[in-house]
Scaffold this active site. Structure first.
Site, PDB file in Angstrom:
ATOM      1  N   ARG A  57      49.465   1.578  23.417  1.00  0.00           N
ATOM      2  CA  ARG A  57      49.888   1.993  22.069  1.00  0.00           C
ATOM      3  C   ARG A  57      51.051   2.976  22.162  1.00  0.00           C
ATOM      4  O   ARG A  57      51.950   2.980  21.312  1.00  0.00           O
ATOM      5  CB  ARG A  57      48.710   2.608  21.311  1.00  0.00           C
ATOM      6  CG  ARG A  57      47.623   1.555  20.995  1.00  0.00           C
ATOM      7  CD  ARG A  57      46.503   2.125  20.177  1.00  0.00           C
ATOM      8  NE  ARG A  57      46.971   2.518  18.856  1.00  0.00           N
ATOM      9  CZ  ARG A  57      46.236   3.269  18.040  1.00  0.00           C
ATOM     10  NH1 ARG A  57      45.034   3.701  18.421  1.00  0.00           N
ATOM     11  NH2 ARG A  57      46.679   3.582  16.852  1.00  0.00           N
ATOM     12  N   GLN A  89      46.723   9.740   8.776  1.00  0.00           N
ATOM     13  CA  GLN A  89      45.634   9.323   9.670  1.00  0.00           C
ATOM     14  C   GLN A  89      46.220   8.696  10.925  1.00  0.00           C
ATOM     15  O   GLN A  89      45.485   8.417  11.884  1.00  0.00           O
ATOM     16  CB  GLN A  89      44.732   8.299   8.969  1.00  0.00           C
ATOM     17  CG  GLN A  89      44.103   8.809   7.684  1.00  0.00           C
ATOM     18  CD  GLN A  89      43.401   7.687   6.933  1.00  0.00           C
ATOM     19  OE1 GLN A  89      42.206   7.406   7.164  1.00  0.00           O
ATOM     20  NE2 GLN A  89      44.128   7.033   6.055  1.00  0.00           N
ATOM     21  N   ASN A  90      47.532   8.453  10.908  1.00  0.00           N
ATOM     22  CA  ASN A  90      48.176   7.750  12.018  1.00  0.00           C
ATOM     23  C   ASN A  90      48.399   8.700  13.194  1.00  0.00           C
ATOM     24  O   ASN A  90      48.620   9.898  13.009  1.00  0.00           O
ATOM     25  CB  ASN A  90      49.513   7.154  11.564  1.00  0.00           C
ATOM     26  CG  ASN A  90      49.336   6.174  10.420  1.00  0.00           C
ATOM     27  OD1 ASN A  90      48.234   5.685  10.184  1.00  0.00           O
ATOM     28  ND2 ASN A  90      50.401   5.931   9.672  1.00  0.00           N
ATOM     29  N   HIS A 106      44.046  12.775  12.611  1.00  0.00           N
ATOM     30  CA  HIS A 106      43.400  12.043  13.704  1.00  0.00           C
ATOM     31  C   HIS A 106      44.103  12.282  15.026  1.00  0.00           C
ATOM     32  O   HIS A 106      43.911  11.528  15.987  1.00  0.00           O
ATOM     33  CB  HIS A 106      43.359  10.541  13.392  1.00  0.00           C
ATOM     34  CG  HIS A 106      42.410  10.221  12.270  1.00  0.00           C
ATOM     35  ND1 HIS A 106      42.417   9.013  11.623  1.00  0.00           N
ATOM     36  CD2 HIS A 106      41.440  10.960  11.680  1.00  0.00           C
ATOM     37  CE1 HIS A 106      41.476   9.013  10.687  1.00  0.00           C
ATOM     38  NE2 HIS A 106      40.877  10.193  10.690  1.00  0.00           N
ATOM     39  N   CYS A 114      43.323  18.634  27.392  1.00  0.00           N
ATOM     40  CA  CYS A 114      42.398  18.812  28.516  1.00  0.00           C
ATOM     41  C   CYS A 114      41.014  19.093  27.939  1.00  0.00           C
ATOM     42  O   CYS A 114      40.836  20.076  27.188  1.00  0.00           O
ATOM     43  CB  CYS A 114      42.829  19.999  29.390  1.00  0.00           C
ATOM     44  SG  CYS A 114      41.611  20.388  30.689  1.00  0.00           S
ATOM     45  N   CYS A 133      45.084  18.430  34.573  1.00  0.00           N
ATOM     46  CA  CYS A 133      45.555  19.310  33.502  1.00  0.00           C
ATOM     47  C   CYS A 133      46.607  20.269  34.064  1.00  0.00           C
ATOM     48  O   CYS A 133      46.357  20.924  35.092  1.00  0.00           O
ATOM     49  CB  CYS A 133      44.384  20.113  32.937  1.00  0.00           C
ATOM     50  SG  CYS A 133      44.883  21.471  31.865  1.00  0.00           S
ATOM     51  N   GLY A 172      49.301   2.910   2.293  1.00  0.00           N
ATOM     52  CA  GLY A 172      48.993   2.094   3.471  1.00  0.00           C
ATOM     53  C   GLY A 172      47.691   2.453   4.151  1.00  0.00           C
ATOM     54  O   GLY A 172      47.620   2.482   5.377  1.00  0.00           O
ATOM     55  N   ALA A 216      55.193  -1.171   1.921  1.00  0.00           N
ATOM     56  CA  ALA A 216      55.536   0.256   1.813  1.00  0.00           C
ATOM     57  C   ALA A 216      57.049   0.480   1.795  1.00  0.00           C
ATOM     58  O   ALA A 216      57.547   1.383   1.109  1.00  0.00           O
ATOM     59  CB  ALA A 216      54.910   1.018   2.980  1.00  0.00           C
TER      60      ALA A 216
HETATM   61  N1  APR Z   1      52.760  -1.822   3.405  1.00  0.00           N
HETATM   62  C1  APR Z   1      51.760  -1.147   2.766  1.00  0.00           C
HETATM   63  N2  APR Z   1      50.450  -1.273   3.105  1.00  0.00           N
HETATM   64  C2  APR Z   1      50.155  -2.093   4.134  1.00  0.00           C
HETATM   65  C3  APR Z   1      51.139  -2.818   4.848  1.00  0.00           C
HETATM   66  C4  APR Z   1      52.491  -2.651   4.440  1.00  0.00           C
HETATM   67  N3  APR Z   1      53.491  -3.302   5.049  1.00  0.00           N
HETATM   68  N4  APR Z   1      50.507  -3.566   5.790  1.00  0.00           N
HETATM   69  C5  APR Z   1      49.191  -3.298   5.685  1.00  0.00           C
HETATM   70  N5  APR Z   1      48.967  -2.442   4.672  1.00  0.00           N
HETATM   71  C6  APR Z   1      47.687  -1.875   4.213  1.00  0.00           C
HETATM   72  C7  APR Z   1      46.528  -2.828   4.318  1.00  0.00           C
HETATM   73  O1  APR Z   1      46.408  -3.597   3.130  1.00  0.00           O
HETATM   74  C8  APR Z   1      45.339  -1.880   4.488  1.00  0.00           C
HETATM   75  O2  APR Z   1      44.783  -1.519   3.227  1.00  0.00           O
HETATM   76  O3  APR Z   1      47.382  -0.799   5.064  1.00  0.00           O
HETATM   77  C9  APR Z   1      45.957  -0.635   5.121  1.00  0.00           C
HETATM   78  C10 APR Z   1      45.567  -0.445   6.571  1.00  0.00           C
HETATM   79  O4  APR Z   1      44.182  -0.215   6.597  1.00  0.00           O
HETATM   80  P1  APR Z   1      43.488   0.052   8.010  1.00  0.00           P
HETATM   81  O5  APR Z   1      43.920  -0.992   8.982  1.00  0.00           O
HETATM   82  O6  APR Z   1      42.036   0.252   7.740  1.00  0.00           O
HETATM   83  O7  APR Z   1      44.136   1.402   8.520  1.00  0.00           O
HETATM   84  P2  APR Z   1      43.778   2.876   8.053  1.00  0.00           P
HETATM   85  O8  APR Z   1      43.409   2.932   6.613  1.00  0.00           O
HETATM   86  O9  APR Z   1      44.905   3.753   8.497  1.00  0.00           O
HETATM   87  O10 APR Z   1      42.487   3.222   8.950  1.00  0.00           O
HETATM   88  C11 APR Z   1      41.992   4.539   8.871  1.00  0.00           C
HETATM   89  O11 APR Z   1      40.543   4.075  10.740  1.00  0.00           O
HETATM   90  O12 APR Z   1      40.137   3.202  12.810  1.00  0.00           O
HETATM   91  C12 APR Z   1      40.437   4.348  12.140  1.00  0.00           C
HETATM   92  O13 APR Z   1      41.525   6.153  13.132  1.00  0.00           O
HETATM   93  C13 APR Z   1      41.754   4.894  12.586  1.00  0.00           C
HETATM   94  O14 APR Z   1      43.296   6.212  11.293  1.00  0.00           O
HETATM   95  C14 APR Z   1      42.569   4.994  11.307  1.00  0.00           C
HETATM   96  C15 APR Z   1      41.517   4.968  10.226  1.00  0.00           C
END
Ligand code: APR
Length: 230
Positions: A57, A89-90, A106, A114, A133, A172, A216
């Protein structure tokens, strides 16, 4: 701008930069077992597998670039730094590379931790179980990311911002994971107007005053320009 805006973003804001989401078709949790690569138990069982997951990643993240949505939010924050709280959350570093300052609840893929002395430092490209570390020398390094079952970062600051918000915008995110999935309710309880900007309706859509659906990179610049013009 006197209004205080709290923005919460999820994997969807980085999707058009080429970084995978988690729960969309073919998402990361369809490719990997999160119990194995995103829990402390999984790390204890097989640290090499977890390091390999985050090394991949980190490589993808380095190859990616911030998109128009990241840059638009950076513009908004630069215009009104005291009024905009950006929570993500990213774990990617695309906001930082766009010049925005985010609360990474997150953690951050590009930082290492460490788990012996709690030192943090910029993560090397590849981490491995034998990594030492730089502070205490223990072979106890891990990505500085928050795994399932661990406490998210910056919660005090986040809850204070939600309690004082005039607007709350989620971008998103599926709203599938707590506590982030409930931030919209925290903000609404404090009297904020709430808006969801997402590719498609999410399970949290009914909790918002307004929801706009689309990519987005189209929705976010339009929304930011309207706020800046406001
Ligand atoms: N533009 C806008 N929204 C989008 C796009 C895009 N191009 N592509 C996907 N999406 C939306 C999807 O419809 C979905 O609702 O983004 C969302 C992604 O949802 P998840 O995959 O569940 O991601 P997220 O909400 O960030 O997950 C939360 O879960 O696994 C844990 O730690 C991880 O931070 C993460 C948390």
């Amino acid at each position: 701008m006197s209004e205080r805006i709290v923005i919460l973003t999820g994997a969807g804001i980085s999707a058009e930069s080429g970084l995978g989401t988690f729960r969309d078709a073919g998402g990361l949790w369809a490719q990997y077992d999160l119990e194995e690569v995103a829990t402390p138990e999984g790390f204890a069982r097989d640290p090499a597998k977890v390091h390999a997951f985050y090394n991949a990643r980190r490589e993808n993240c380095r190859a990616a670039a911030p998109n128009a949505a990241h840059h638009a939010i950076a513009r908004l924050q630069a215009a009104h730094p005291a009024a905009v709280t950006l929570i993500t959350q990213n774990i990617d570093d695309l906001f930082a590379r766009a010049g925005a300052e985010a609360l990474h609840m997150h953690g951050e893929l590009m930082r290492a931790l460490c788990h012996s002395c709690a030192a943090r430092w910029p993560a090397p490209e590849r981490m491995a179980p034998e990594g030492a570390c730089p502070q205490c020398g223990a072979r106890a390094t891990r990505p500085d990311v928050v795994w399932f079952g661990e406490m998210p970062y910056h919660l005090d600051e986040i809850l204070a911002a939600l309690g004082a918000a005039d607007r709350f915008v989620a971008i998103g995110t599926s709203g599938a994971v707590q506590p982030a999935g409930s931030f919209v309710q925290e903000a609404a309880a404090a009297g904020a107007r709430t808006l969801e900007l997402n590719l498609e309706p999410s399970e949290a859509t009914p909790l918002f005053d307004e929801a706009r659906h689309g990519p987005a990179t189209a929705l976010v610049p339009d929304w930011v320009e309207a706020v800046l013009a406001g």
